[in-house]
Design an enzyme around this catalytic site. Structure first.
Site, PDB file in Angstrom:
ATOM      1  N   LYS A 181       0.837  -1.220   0.000  1.00 46.77           N
ATOM      2  CA  LYS A 181       0.000   0.000   0.000  1.00 46.77           C
ATOM      3  C   LYS A 181       0.869   1.267   0.000  1.00 46.77           C
ATOM      4  O   LYS A 181       2.088   1.181   0.063  1.00 46.77           O
ATOM      5  CB  LYS A 181      -0.943  -0.036   1.205  1.00 46.77           C
ATOM      6  CG  LYS A 181      -1.990  -1.161   1.101  1.00 46.77           C
ATOM      7  CD  LYS A 181      -3.098  -0.823   0.138  1.00 46.77           C
ATOM      8  CE  LYS A 181      -3.915  -1.986  -0.387  1.00 46.77           C
ATOM      9  NZ  LYS A 181      -4.487  -2.916   0.547  1.00 46.77           N
TER      10      LYS A 181
HETATM   11  C1  LIG Z   1      -5.583  -3.876   0.879  1.00 45.11           C
HETATM   12  C2  LIG Z   1      -7.040  -3.665   0.851  1.00 45.11           C
HETATM   13  C3  LIG Z   1      -7.861  -3.995   1.936  1.00 45.11           C
HETATM   14  C4  LIG Z   1      -7.430  -4.802   3.117  1.00 45.11           C
HETATM   15  O1  LIG Z   1      -6.286  -4.470   3.735  1.00 45.11           O
HETATM   16  P1  LIG Z   1      -5.348  -5.600   4.376  1.00 45.11           P
HETATM   17  O2  LIG Z   1      -4.401  -4.762   5.168  1.00 45.11           O
HETATM   18  O3  LIG Z   1      -4.693  -6.318   3.258  1.00 45.11           O
HETATM   19  O4  LIG Z   1      -6.176  -6.467   5.226  1.00 45.11           O
HETATM   20  C5  LIG Z   1      -9.190  -3.652   1.863  1.00 45.11           C
HETATM   21  N1  LIG Z   1      -9.710  -3.057   0.791  1.00 45.11           N
HETATM   22  C6  LIG Z   1      -8.970  -2.751  -0.273  1.00 45.11           C
HETATM   23  C7  LIG Z   1      -9.615  -2.090  -1.436  1.00 45.11           C
HETATM   24  C8  LIG Z   1      -7.615  -3.061  -0.291  1.00 45.11           C
HETATM   25  O5  LIG Z   1      -6.885  -2.784  -1.367  1.00 45.11           O
END
Ligand SMILES: *Cc1c(COP(=O)(O)O)cnc(C)c1O
Length: 372
Positions: A181
């Protein structure tokens, strides 16, 4: 081979983790998590920030804290990560799959409006590809229909909407710090809210529902005697992960953000005149793009993917619509537009360790593909 997405970490993160391991020596949730929360609060301009061990955990606790339970319904675009649907169904509530707007792939409120019932309690807008869409209209819709709003801002860390930072306003806003992210904590997530009661519920629920455990852990003491009033989980963040997150936050504005913005801009400039492609709407400058999906309009998406793969360019598909999954009823035909767009989307490589030549090589290959 080029990477589609990538964690960008180095000696600074190593040093931060070493400090926790070797100097602090306390690996669970403690001082470093508190520091990370303070730093996030300040950066986002948020009133309350609660860190947890994933974005999915943030969403799950947000849905629970918003009071949703068995039989309640929540409006959500089907075209999103399965995390949202799982976070909702984990509480017993039902995700109601909605269409997206073709121009930016955020929730279509006209479609969502048709799916409201007496059980609808919330809406979960997803800031798809970092675009909050028409958030003002979403909040207006929520107000009229008396719904809570849980923003999935997993893609939208560091983004602004009408000049305001995502997380500094709104109802309940969830972030993810997973490996790829906009910033990472290794794994991790956070909830930002100005609702003190929601913040308190989430703080306790991340630590098995043990009342006031957070404050004690930040002082380095444990709760031996306590009460619990509701279902909780082991969703707290550890000091190790918080140390990575703090380091990444310090690198975000000057290192990661300008790169992501510049690469997306370059993609846009070079791809905008290809008539077989449809770029998604974006607000340059406001958005720090986490992914760069485009639509292939002539049915050639899979051939383009194959061609790029043969030329060592990895691509992704964000996302498989959740209403097609067995767990959510395998309802093929329910959302015709979403199903059509699912066949069209392809995400191009985007992360801060790419360079301008990488972007050129991707766009040149795409141009070659369409000129043949
Ligand atoms: C990454 C992501 C999540 C969840 O996050 P995690 O930290 O991987 O549990 C939720 N929604 C979207 C759109 C994402 O890209």
């Amino acid at each position: 081979m080029m990477r589609l997405s990538k964690s960008v970490v180095g000696q600074k993160e190593v040093a931060a983790v070493s400090r926790v391991l070797l100097e602090d020596g306390y690996l669970g949730m403690g001082r470093t998590v508190q520091e990370f929360e303070q730093a996030l609060k300040q950066y986002l301009g948020a009133e309350e920030v609660i860190c947890v061990n994933s974005g999915t955990a943030a969403l799950h606790l947000a849905v629970q804290a918003a009071g949703l339970k068995e039989g309640d319904e929540i409006l959500i675009q089907s075209l999103t990560y399965i995390s949202d649907f799982q976070a909702i169904s984990a509480t017993g509530a039902k995700p109601i799959a909605c269409e997206v707007l073709p121009e930016n792939l955020t929730i279509d409120l006209v479609d969502a409006g048709k799916r409201i019932t007496s059980r609808t309690k919330a809406i979960m807008p997803v800031h798809y590809a970092s675009n909050p869409g028409n958030l003002e209209a979403i909040y207006e819709f929520a107000k009229i229909n008396n719904l809570r709003v849980i923003e999935d801002a997993a893609h939208a860390f560091g983004c602004r909407y009408q000049e305001k930072m995502i997380g500094s306003f709104g109802d309940i806003v969830c972030f993810s710090f997973d490996g790829i992210k906009n910033i990472t904590a290794g794994e991790g997530g956070a909830v930002a809210t100005k609702d003190k009661q929601i913040a308190e519920l989430i703080k306790n629920a991340r630590l098995l529902g043990v009342e006031k455990d957070t404050e004690k852990r930040y002082r380095g003491v444990r709760s031996w005697e306590f009460d619990a009033h509701y279902q909780g989980y082991r969703y707290h963040l550890s000091n190790i992960f918080a140390a990575i997150g703090l380091t990444q936050l310090n690198r975000f504005e000057n290192e990661f953000k300008p790169k992501r913005i510049a690469f997306a801009k370059k993609y846009r400039e070079q791809l905008q005149n290809i008539r077989q492609l449809q770029l998604l709407e974006g607000e340059p400058g406001e958005i720090v793009p986490h992914i760069f999906p485009i639509r292939v309009l002539n049915g050639g998406r899979d051939q383009l993917r194959k061609f790029l793969d043969e030329n060592q360019i990895p691509t992704g598909i964000h996302y498989l619509p959740n209403h097609l999954l067995s767990l959510y009823g395998a309802q093929k035909g329910l959302l015709p537009l979403t199903e059509k767009i699912y066949e069209e989307i392809i995400s191009l490589p985007l992360h801060p360790e790419l360079n301008n030549e990488d972007i050129d090589s991707v766009t040149n290959l795409i141009k070659t593909f369409f000129s043949n």
